[in-house]
Design an enzyme around this catalytic site. Structure first.
Site, PDB file in Angstrom:
ATOM      1  N   GLY A  45     -20.014  15.442  35.003  1.00  0.00           N
ATOM      2  CA  GLY A  45     -20.691  14.154  34.997  1.00  0.00           C
ATOM      3  C   GLY A  45     -20.552  13.481  33.648  1.00  0.00           C
ATOM      4  CG  ASP A  60      -5.026   4.430  27.117  1.00  0.00           C
ATOM      5  OD1 ASP A  60      -4.124   3.609  26.849  1.00  0.00           O
ATOM      6  OD2 ASP A  60      -5.879   4.778  26.278  1.00  0.00           O
ATOM      7  CG  ASP A  78      -7.096   5.834  31.691  1.00  0.00           C
ATOM      8  OD1 ASP A  78      -7.629   6.116  30.594  1.00  0.00           O
ATOM      9  OD2 ASP A  78      -5.931   6.151  31.987  1.00  0.00           O
TER      10      ASP A  78
END
Length: 327
Positions: free
Chosen positions: A241, A35, A273
């Protein structure tokens, strides 16, 4: 940012592993990911030399480690903060995808070099370099992979950096399998609560916050983060969102920033990420929060339309070129 401005410096702490992507006993793609490293790569692409990205980890001296480090350098990441552990190698993980592009993971990382980076004889030398950073970024996985004593050492270091004016950014990125399975996730909460008490920017996913803290809504998560001590927060809501709020301005309203629906999602592995990378590319170059969120959505939307944690440069190039033109 003008040509005469000094680029902001960010240190990203974490682990990169060998990635196998595909079906067991079927076709497999071998690459790398993790990540924090995913965010470092996408930030390098999005910031286009306007930000100096320093990756902090430990790797082996084997050919796979050397090959990965070379590829990070090709992406524009500074690897002078990467420690070499001659006794260990990188961890490994397998991603399995379903028909909707959602993924499950299998890990082999208990003896990885990154897990023991704080015990490396040269880690202390990095601490003075970290004081010169504008921001240090890490995730819940960056904490989770460490032995308990090292987690406490890292949190102490981060607090000292914060006191010296270094901005601390954190993505809670909760992976239950990496944490002690004690009642009500007490160990996770204790560590996160300490970090959040001096966190400047939280970039978190609502599903993770709900799993750990049982928040009933994104707004409730923002309230909790405010009381925890966080200064600014973004709650990622997947395809819906995100929600942003400056928690230091109590009278201000949260901003809801939508994203454009994607017709064909191929792989959501690096969605969060890459959002973080897009957001930070704006944040570190002085853009307004709403524009930073839009960048995050745009970059993540490009990434989830290709397979793998690190998608080909061509898959993100049109978006990152647009960043430079529009901002």
């Amino acid at each position: 940012m003008t040509e005469n401005d000094t680029p902001k410096k960010i240190a990203i702490i974490g682990e990169c592993m060998i990635e196998l992507n595909g079906k067991p006993f079927g076709n497999m793609l071998q690459t790398f990911g993790g990540d924090s490293l995913n965010s470092a790569v996408y930030l390098a692409r999005a910031a286009k030399q306007q930000v100096q990205i320093n990756y902090v980890t430990a790797m082996g001296s084997d050919a796979l480690s050397e090959g990965m480090i070379q590829r990070w350098q090709e992406e524009g990441i500074n690897t002078q903060f990467v420690l070499t552990d001659n006794t260990r190698q990188p961890g490994l993980y397998l991603i399995q995808l379903d028909d909707q592009g959602e993924r499950t993971f299998l890990y082999w990382r208990n003896q990885s070099a990154a897990r023991y980076m704080l015990q490396h004889r040269d880690f202390e030398l990095l601490t003075t370099k970290l004081e010169k950073m504008d921001m240090v970024y890490l995730s819940g996985i960056s904490l989770a992979i460490l032995p308990e004593k090292d987690r406490k050492t890292l949190l102490t270091l981060l607090r000292k950096l914060s006191e010296k004016g270094v901005e601390i950014a954190f993505d809670s990125n909760f992976r239950p399998a990496l944490w002690p399975q004690n009642e009500d996730w007490k160990t996770v909460k204790d560590h996160y609560a300490e970090l959040l008490s001096f966190c400047d920017l939280a970039l978190v996913t609502f599903d993770d916050e709900q799993a750990i803290w049982q928040d009933i809504s994104p707004e409730a998560a923002l309230d909790r983060l405010e009381h925890a001590g966080v200064k600014k927060a973004v709650i990622k809501l997947g395809a819906e969102g995100c929600l942003y709020k400056n928690l230091q301005k109590k009278e201000s309203d949260a901003l809801f920033i939508t994203t454009t629906p994607i017709e064909e999602v191929v792989d959501t592995t690096s969605a969060g990420d890459s959002f973080n990378a897009g957001y930070l590319s704006g944040h570190l170059t002085g853009l307004e929060p709403e524009r930073c969120c839009v960048r995050g959505h745009q970059l993540a939307s490009a990434v989830i339309q290709s397979q793998g944690a690190i998608v080909p440069l061509s898959a993100t190039q049109s978006i990152t070129n647009q960043f430079k033109l529009t901002d």
